[in-house]
Design a protein around this motif. Structure first.
Motif, mmCIF file in Angstrom:
data_model
loop_
_atom_site.group_PDB
_atom_site.id
_atom_site.type_symbol
_atom_site.label_atom_id
_atom_site.label_comp_id
_atom_site.label_asym_id
_atom_site.label_seq_id
_atom_site.Cartn_x
_atom_site.Cartn_y
_atom_site.Cartn_z
ATOM 1 N N TYR A 10 0.640 -1.334 -0.054
ATOM 2 C CA TYR A 10 0.096 0.193 0.091
ATOM 3 C C TYR A 10 0.730 1.620 0.098
ATOM 4 C CZ TYR A 10 0.903 0.692 5.397
ATOM 5 O OH TYR A 10 1.510 1.533 6.041
ATOM 6 N N ASN A 11 0.199 2.009 -0.311
ATOM 7 C CA ASN A 11 0.816 3.494 0.118
ATOM 8 C C ASN A 11 0.097 3.934 0.908
ATOM 9 O OD1 ASN A 11 1.435 6.140 -0.947
ATOM 10 N ND2 ASN A 11 2.672 5.524 -2.181
ATOM 11 N N LEU A 12 0.618 4.843 1.777
ATOM 12 C CA LEU A 12 0.147 5.775 3.181
ATOM 13 C C LEU A 12 -0.953 7.049 2.613
ATOM 14 C CD1 LEU A 12 2.157 6.061 6.097
ATOM 15 C CD2 LEU A 12 -0.186 5.019 5.710
ATOM 16 N N THR A 13 -0.601 7.625 1.569
ATOM 17 C CA THR A 13 -1.432 8.502 0.833
ATOM 18 C C THR A 13 -2.486 7.877 -0.030
ATOM 19 O OG1 THR A 13 0.166 8.820 -1.161
ATOM 20 C CG2 THR A 13 0.520 10.285 0.623
ATOM 21 N N ALA A 14 -2.348 7.300 -0.614
ATOM 22 C CA ALA A 14 -2.974 5.806 -1.478
ATOM 23 C C ALA A 14 -3.963 5.953 -0.633
ATOM 24 C CB ALA A 14 -2.763 4.975 -2.547
ATOM 25 N N ALA B 150 -5.595 7.424 1.832
ATOM 26 C CA ALA B 150 -5.544 9.131 2.912
ATOM 27 C C ALA B 150 -6.838 9.445 1.591
ATOM 28 C CB ALA B 150 -5.144 9.890 2.604
ATOM 29 N N LEU B 151 -6.702 9.127 1.011
ATOM 30 C CA LEU B 151 -7.223 9.855 -0.756
ATOM 31 C C LEU B 151 -8.475 8.865 -0.547
ATOM 32 C CD1 LEU B 151 -6.330 11.745 -2.817
ATOM 33 C CD2 LEU B 151 -5.739 9.539 -4.158
ATOM 34 N N VAL C 61 4.400 11.876 8.763
ATOM 35 C CA VAL C 61 3.428 10.968 7.955
ATOM 36 C C VAL C 61 1.757 11.729 8.200
ATOM 37 C CG1 VAL C 61 2.634 8.965 8.397
ATOM 38 C CG2 VAL C 61 4.569 9.031 8.538
ATOM 39 N N GLY C 62 1.561 11.873 10.655
ATOM 40 C CA GLY C 62 0.392 12.115 10.128
ATOM 41 C C GLY C 62 0.004 13.808 9.475
ATOM 42 N N GLN C 63 0.692 14.761 9.632
ATOM 43 C CA GLN C 63 0.711 15.928 8.760
ATOM 44 C C GLN C 63 0.386 15.678 7.195
ATOM 45 O OE1 GLN C 63 -0.443 18.852 10.377
ATOM 46 N NE2 GLN C 63 -0.264 17.085 11.719
ATOM 47 N N ASP C 64 1.043 14.877 6.660
ATOM 48 C CA ASP C 64 0.828 14.379 4.896
ATOM 49 C C ASP C 64 -0.271 13.378 4.864
ATOM 50 O OD1 ASP C 64 2.954 14.691 3.874
ATOM 51 O OD2 ASP C 64 4.017 12.561 4.692
ATOM 52 N N ASN C 65 -1.287 12.345 5.587
ATOM 53 C CA ASN C 65 -2.623 12.258 5.693
ATOM 54 C C ASN C 65 -3.266 13.012 5.655
ATOM 55 O OD1 ASN C 65 -1.213 9.769 5.224
ATOM 56 N ND2 ASN C 65 -0.906 9.049 7.372
ATOM 57 N N ALA C 66 -3.004 13.759 6.522
ATOM 58 C CA ALA C 66 -4.336 14.903 6.657
ATOM 59 C C ALA C 66 -4.164 15.862 5.155
ATOM 60 C CB ALA C 66 -3.750 16.609 7.868
ATOM 61 N N LYS D 72 -19.933 16.243 10.486
ATOM 62 C CA LYS D 72 -20.590 15.220 10.814
ATOM 63 C C LYS D 72 -19.598 13.894 10.924
ATOM 64 C CE LYS D 72 -24.743 16.672 8.738
ATOM 65 N NZ LYS D 72 -25.605 16.850 7.542
ATOM 66 N N GLY D 73 -17.945 14.089 10.750
ATOM 67 C CA GLY D 73 -17.563 12.822 10.314
ATOM 68 C C GLY D 73 -15.960 13.569 11.299
ATOM 69 N N VAL D 74 -15.335 12.556 11.653
ATOM 70 C CA VAL D 74 -14.347 13.098 12.604
ATOM 71 C C VAL D 74 -12.939 11.804 12.161
ATOM 72 C CG1 VAL D 74 -12.978 13.708 14.876
ATOM 73 C CG2 VAL D 74 -15.502 13.859 14.353
ATOM 74 N N PHE D 75 -11.464 12.912 12.041
ATOM 75 C CA PHE D 75 -10.355 12.080 10.993
ATOM 76 C C PHE D 75 -9.482 12.065 11.528
ATOM 77 C CE2 PHE D 75 -7.304 11.996 7.663
ATOM 78 C CZ PHE D 75 -7.296 10.327 7.779
ATOM 79 N N PHE D 76 -8.756 10.632 12.201
ATOM 80 C CA PHE D 76 -8.119 10.462 13.279
ATOM 81 C C PHE D 76 -7.268 10.023 12.554
ATOM 82 C CE2 PHE D 76 -11.163 8.679 16.957
ATOM 83 C CZ PHE D 76 -11.552 9.630 16.672
ATOM 84 N N ALA D 77 -5.940 11.133 12.163
ATOM 85 C CA ALA D 77 -4.838 11.344 11.066
ATOM 86 C C ALA D 77 -3.619 10.714 11.955
ATOM 87 C CB ALA D 77 -4.162 11.398 10.411
#
Lengths: 326, 405
Positions: free
Chosen positions: B147-151, B153-154, B178-183, B223-228
């Protein structure tokens, strides 16, 4: 403990051609011949870098009596500075190493000045806290590449002449760097400065009453130890071509203490032996399916229970006894 | 005289060996595969011995021989220590005649090996997520298989979600790269889907108390909360989200949820949480059959992503050697690009120019305790994202050699 250390030193210094010296010469010969014996040299280099790091730590802890729990800060700052200078500025390796050492020295001066104001556990905690500050700086700072670290560092040409990508060139250069560092440790320990350090370790109040400026000595040895730890970090970058968060993480601070204790604290050869034993265990057990951490733990317990003065401390005692009997 | 003879012999031997290598046959008459991962530390259940077993299962499908050449599998424990992992990998490639390294599952070690194979005719198949592996640091003989982390998150948010009124989001991200990239990628995904990010807060790594962050998310009314974030941080924040009553009212989306985390925290805590995964062991008959075989050999353990990806990569690698008739790295890799991947890991995989294996991904939610049939049955797949949409398009790649026409 004290007499033991002095005798261990004695075998190496006063009796010039004692058995310890012979053992040292044999080890040196093996080290220089290693590339031609089929030994995988990069393992030797990796272990040597950690041996220098452990010796630098031992200079402070074993001879100066100051237990730093954040020594990884200097190893890591040396490693990151050298890696960055080689990769981004494209400097030659010797310049990279000097820059790494300078960074570690400067940091050692600052951390040391803060930490030596307290003693014992407080000293250890201050060094740990400062090292953790640095760790998080490297986690955040854009130039350090966060968890990826600085990768794919080019070794370059030493003095613009010797291509360090050649296995023999990198081997002898790093061996020379590390042996040079170890020689400095030995020289310092045997100098008047080193004797004063031992006096301070044994009885600080008395050293003060004798008129020594104790804090200057402490800061001096702290900075010197930081510089050598930085040199070890820089050398490691040349070997493995990367600097990552593992180089500034507190785990390595713990590991270096373990190396020193297993090898023999307060002896010159001890940290070197400890580093080779621990790195050797990690590497040789990696493919065996045996958890190397368990073996290291068991070894540490064994050392605490049976070999109170570490592997080398134990043998140095034996050698000393054999010598005095004759 | 004797020395001269010896010299001649050595020279002749060297010559014949180099001539042999040039025929592009099988090097040193064995296909040596290295499985490098954490075998004794925190990730040993996720990869560890399971990946070695998976690799052996793949080799056994070929009878442990490809075109009469035996396949040998060696294992290495990097203990999550970068320097150790790099030392082992380099020794394998330079001294031990390992032809390809699999699994790795540690970004820094992966990046270092990717740099090594630039000038060594060897292959490496990473199960590490670092985006740089197929981006800035991509190398021709290095493959990001799992896998690829950004894929990931995308694919967290798609237009369908916005149509279903899941259209406002709050991000809680861990404050390092990593957290900031994902966010950042998550924001792009939300914008593309037509939704809106109405707030973001960063927390330091290894936080124990998430209450202030969670209260901000709750007060935002998103409505949605994202945990990066990941690992212990994710388990902690998920537990606390339930305690604050966030979880059922607001849809919680996690960057990644591993089976071990579900087992650690419990279905009752994580139920309803959404995420994107790259592997589901019960997606079809092939995958279920393999998972069953794997479980039987691993004391009932359900295969994880790295296990299945290692199996798939080794299998695909050996198939390519069989088809190409050589273990020459570049020839084998070209063959691997030609052939589609269709096995227990993915029904639909293709190896791209930038070293990315593109394959289907799945949006799933964690099952309720009442829905789960037992150990390993935690995820309900809501939607399958087809391989071609799941990853960054090659035209936007940061990988230099892949962009060339």
């Amino acid at each position: 403990m004290t007499t033991g250390i002095i005798t261990a030193l004695g075998t190496a210094s006063s009796n010039r051609w004692g058995r310890a010296t012979w053992l040292g010469l044999i080890a040196l010969a093996l080290l220089l011949a290693a590339p031609f014996t089929g030994v995988y040299t990069e393992f030797v280099l990796h272990a040597l870098c950690l041996a220098l790091f452990a010796s630098a730590f031992n200079l402070l802890f074993g001879f100066g009596g100051l237990l730093s729990f954040g020594h990884v800060a200097f190893f890591g700052s040396g490693a990151y500075t050298t890696a960055y200078a080689l990769k981004v500025w494209g400097v030659t390796p010797e310049v990279g190493i000097v820059l790494g050492m300078l960074a570690a020295t400067a940091l050692g001066l600052v951390f040391g000045a803060l930490a030596i104001r307290r003693q014992g556990i407080y000293f250890a905690m201050i060094t740990l806290a400062l090292a953790q500050l640095l760790y998080f700086l490297f986690v955040q700072a854009p130039f350090a590449g966060a968890e990826d670290g600085i990768q794919d560092v080019t070794r370059g040409r030493l003095f613009g002449l010797f291509d360090l990508d050649h296995p023999l060139a990198i081997y002898y250069v790093v061996v020379a760097i590390c042996l040079g560092g170890l020689a400095v440790v030995q020289r310092v320990v045997q100098s008047p400065f080193g004797h004063v350090l031992e006096a301070i370790r044994e009885n600080e109040a008395r050293a003060i009453s004798l008129g020594y400026r104790v804090n200057s000595y402490k800061l001096g040895v702290f900075t010197l130890s930081a510089a050598l730890a930085g040199l070890a970090g820089s050398a490691k970058v040349l070997v493995l071509q990367l600097a990552t968060l593992a180089d500034v993480s507190w785990h390595l601070s713990g590991e270096v203490i373990l190396m020193t204790l297993i090898g023999g604290v307060g002896t010159l050869a001890g940290p070197v032996i400890g580093a080779f034993v621990l790195v050797g265990l990690d590497t040789s057990l990696a493919e065996s399916g045996i958890a190397s951490g368990m073996v290291q733990g068991a070894l540490f317990i064994a050392c605490v229970l049976v070999l109170r003065r570490g592997i080398w401390g134990f043998f140095a005692d034996r050698l000393e006894r054999a010598r005095t009997r004759h | 005289m004797t020395f001269n003879k010896l010299g001649c012999l050595v020279a002749a031997a060297t010559l014949s060996m180099s001539a042999f290598a040039q025929t592009k046959g099988m090097s040193d008459n064995v296909i040596r595969i290295g499985i490098l991962n954490d075998r004794t530390g925190p990730y040993s259940t996720l990869s560890g011995e399971g990946s070695a077993v998976a690799a052996r299962m793949a080799a056994e499908e070929f009878g442990n021989k490809v075109r009469g050449v035996p396949v040998e599998i060696v294992v290495g424990d990097h203990q999550n220590k970068t320097d150790l992992g790099v030392s082992i990998a380099r020794k394998w490639l330079d001294a031990d005649g390992v032809d390809a390294i699999f699994d790795v599952a540690h970004s820094a070690v992966s990046l270092a090996i990717a740099a090594m194979v630039k000038d060594r005719p060897k292959l490496v198949f990473h199960n590490s997520g670092a985006a740089a592996l197929t981006g800035k640091a991509c190398a021709p003989r290095s493959v990001q298989y799992m896998y690829n982390l950004t894929a990931t998150a995308l694919n967290q948010v798609v237009p369908q979600d916005v149509k279903n009124e899941l259209d406002t989001f709050f991000i809680i991200s861990v404050d390092y790269a990593v957290g900031q990239d994902n966010a950042r990628v998550f924001r792009q995904a939300v914008a593309k889907a037509g939704g809106k990010v109405i707030g973001e807060v960063k927390h330091p790594a290894y936080t124990a108390d998430f209450s202030s962050y969670l209260l901000q998310a709750q007060a935002s009314g998103a409505k949605g909360v994202f945990f990066a974030n990941a690992g212990q941080d994710l388990v902690n924040i998920a537990k606390q989200a339930v305690e604050f009553g966030i979880a059922p009212k607001q849809t919680v989306i996690a960057q990644a949820i591993m089976a071990s985390e579900v087992e650690g925290a419990g279905l009752d805590v994580l139920q309803g949480m959404r995420s994107v995964s790259f592997y589901e062991w019960n997606i079809n008959d092939t995958s279920r059959a393999w998972a069953k075989k794997f479980s039987a050999r691993m004391k009932g353990q359900t295969p994880s992503g790295p296990h299945a990806a290692t199996y798939s990569a080794v299998r695909h690698y050996l198939k390519a050697i069989e088809a190409a008739g050589t273990d020459d790295a570049d020839t084998v890799l070209a063959k691997m690009r030609e052939m589609p991947v269709q096995d227990a890991f993915t029904p639909n995989g293709r190896l791209r120019e930038d070293g990315q294996l593109v394959h289907d991904m799945y949006v799933f939610r964690v099952k309720k305790p009442s829905e789960s049939t037992g150990k390993g049955d935690y995820a309900q797949v809501l939607r399958t994202i087809p391989a071609e949409q799941a990853f960054w398009p090659l035209s936007e790649s940061e990988c230099a050699h892949a962009r060339k026409p």
